[in-house]
Design an enzyme around this catalytic site. Structure first.
Site, PDB file in Angstrom:
ATOM      1  N   ARG A 237     -27.731   3.726   8.544  1.00 49.24           N
ATOM      2  CA  ARG A 237     -26.636   4.447   9.171  1.00 49.24           C
ATOM      3  C   ARG A 237     -26.823   4.449  10.684  1.00 49.24           C
ATOM      4  O   ARG A 237     -27.940   4.571  11.192  1.00 49.24           O
ATOM      5  CB  ARG A 237     -26.573   5.902   8.661  1.00 49.24           C
ATOM      6  CG  ARG A 237     -26.067   6.048   7.236  1.00 49.24           C
ATOM      7  CD  ARG A 237     -24.593   5.691   7.123  1.00 49.24           C
ATOM      8  NE  ARG A 237     -24.059   5.894   5.787  1.00 49.24           N
ATOM      9  CZ  ARG A 237     -24.042   4.968   4.831  1.00 49.24           C
ATOM     10  NH1 ARG A 237     -24.550   3.762   5.074  1.00 49.24           N
ATOM     11  NH2 ARG A 237     -23.522   5.227   3.647  1.00 49.24           N
ATOM     12  N   GLU A 266     -17.739   3.988  13.406  1.00 43.84           N
ATOM     13  CA  GLU A 266     -17.262   2.772  12.745  1.00 43.84           C
ATOM     14  C   GLU A 266     -15.837   2.983  12.218  1.00 43.84           C
ATOM     15  O   GLU A 266     -15.589   4.010  11.582  1.00 43.84           O
ATOM     16  CB  GLU A 266     -18.195   2.397  11.589  1.00 43.84           C
ATOM     17  CG  GLU A 266     -19.617   2.123  12.003  1.00 43.84           C
ATOM     18  CD  GLU A 266     -20.542   1.917  10.824  1.00 43.84           C
ATOM     19  OE1 GLU A 266     -21.673   1.467  11.034  1.00 43.84           O
ATOM     20  OE2 GLU A 266     -20.144   2.243   9.672  1.00 43.84           O
ATOM     21  N   HIS A 287     -21.267  -3.865   9.566  1.00 43.28           N
ATOM     22  CA  HIS A 287     -21.512  -3.070   8.353  1.00 43.28           C
ATOM     23  C   HIS A 287     -21.209  -3.884   7.090  1.00 43.28           C
ATOM     24  O   HIS A 287     -20.438  -3.457   6.214  1.00 43.28           O
ATOM     25  CB  HIS A 287     -20.677  -1.786   8.368  1.00 43.28           C
ATOM     26  CG  HIS A 287     -21.279  -0.696   7.520  1.00 43.28           C
ATOM     27  ND1 HIS A 287     -21.289   0.616   7.897  1.00 43.28           N
ATOM     28  CD2 HIS A 287     -21.897  -0.724   6.310  1.00 43.28           C
ATOM     29  CE1 HIS A 287     -21.881   1.346   6.972  1.00 43.28           C
ATOM     30  NE2 HIS A 287     -22.261   0.543   5.991  1.00 43.28           N
TER      31      HIS A 287
END
Length: 320
Positions: A237, A266, A287
């Site tokens: 994260r 994000e 990601h």
């Protein structure tokens, strides 16, 4: 489990899982949205019995506005976007996805390690700039290359992902250390003091959850403990790492490199300082460590199994 009319299931961000879902076993009503803004969540869940969310927040206010809500199926392992206190108070079941990315995420982390330690970006840039073509010898040297074999990997997070990463690293001949929790008063057997692990690491890879205790886990002080040629890998994260401190460490040569699959915000629609520069020792991917076809299918199948279990009155992957 649910009686009367067919259970109403709403998937708030269906496009975050771009593959085919298994059919649910029980009769139901299904509604899906490509994406859902925070301002739209309450309206879309107004009459839902089951909500599916990958990253869309479900707040206490939303829960209060949705009296029929009985289950939240998180289409991911992390569930920090769900207000668990409000769910527990209302008796809403929350389930998440577990141990689905034991191949994909470690593979992605390994790719970043190899690319950074072996200077992939730097040498690719040299070839594109014609430097190999102008070399006096058969090869071109410009940046120091480090083998993973014989180097030390420090892992923060000893769960399933951390253990899978350790197995890959050992297969390549790396020494593996598991870092004890930061500020822990005692060091458990099989672990190394947090600061010592950072100082010994040639590669530091993060595989822990993001929460109040781990926010900014790696900041200026922690980066200062690391070797100047070490690399930091974060496929967990974004909030685990202080991005300002990381950028400074990369620009000043305090850290050898960083490979990130996650950022604090994000998507980074309003920009990010790490995206505004081009450094050969910084790799950022959007990601997608979890996004291999096999890995995503594992997640999608487990999501449906969690809902099937709930509708059958069974408990599976329960958070609260």
């Amino acid at each position: 489990m649910l009686q009367g009319i067919l259970p109403r299931i709403v998937f708030l961000d269906r496009d975050s899982l771009p593959l085919t879902l298994l059919p649910l076993k029980a009769p139901h009503q299904w509604q899906e949205y490509a994406y859902t803004a925070l301002s739209e969540v309450a309206d879309r869940l107004m009459y839902a019995d089951i909500a599916i969310s990958n990253k869309v927040p479900i707040t206490a206010a939303t829960i209060a506005a949705c009296p029929d809500l009985k289950m939240i199926a998180v289409a991911a392992t992390g569930y920090n976007q769900i207000d668990l206190v409000a769910c527990k108070a209302r008796g809403i079941r929350v389930c998440n996805i577990r141990d689905y990315a034991l191949a994909g995420v470690p593979e992605h982390a390994l790719m970043l390690m190899l690319a950074l330690r072996r200077q992939l970006l730097a040498y690719r840039a040299d070839v594109e700039a014609g430097q190999w073509q102008q070399a006096q010898s058969f090869c071109h040297f410009s940046a120091p290359i480090h083998d993973l074999a014989g180097s030390t990997l420090a892992l923060i997070g000893s769960g399933a992902l951390g253990q899978a990463m350790a197995s890959l690293a050992r297969a390549l001949g790396m020494e593996v250390l598991f870092a004890e929790r930061k500020h822990a008063k005692e060091v458990r057997q099989g672990f190394v003091d947090f600061n010592e692990a950072l100082s010994r690491a040639d590669v530091l890879s993060l595989h822990c959850p993001f929460n109040v205790q781990t926010s900014n886990l790696i900041g200026q002080a922690e980066l200062a403990l690391m070797k100047k040629d070490a690399v930091l890998i974060n496929t967990a994260r974004g909030g685990l790492v202080d991005e300002v401190a990381l950028l400074h460490a990369l620009q000043t040569g305090q850290l050898g490199g960083a490979g990130l699959d996650v950022l604090i915000t994000e998507p980074p629609r309003n920009g990010n300082a790490l995206l505004d520069i081009s450094l050969p020792n910084l790799i950022i991917t959007p990601h997608i460590a979890w996004a291999g076809q096999f890995t995503m299918q594992q997640l999608a199948d487990q999501l449906i199994h969690n809902i099937d279990a709930f509708l059958a009155g069974e408990a599976k992957n329960v958070v609260v």
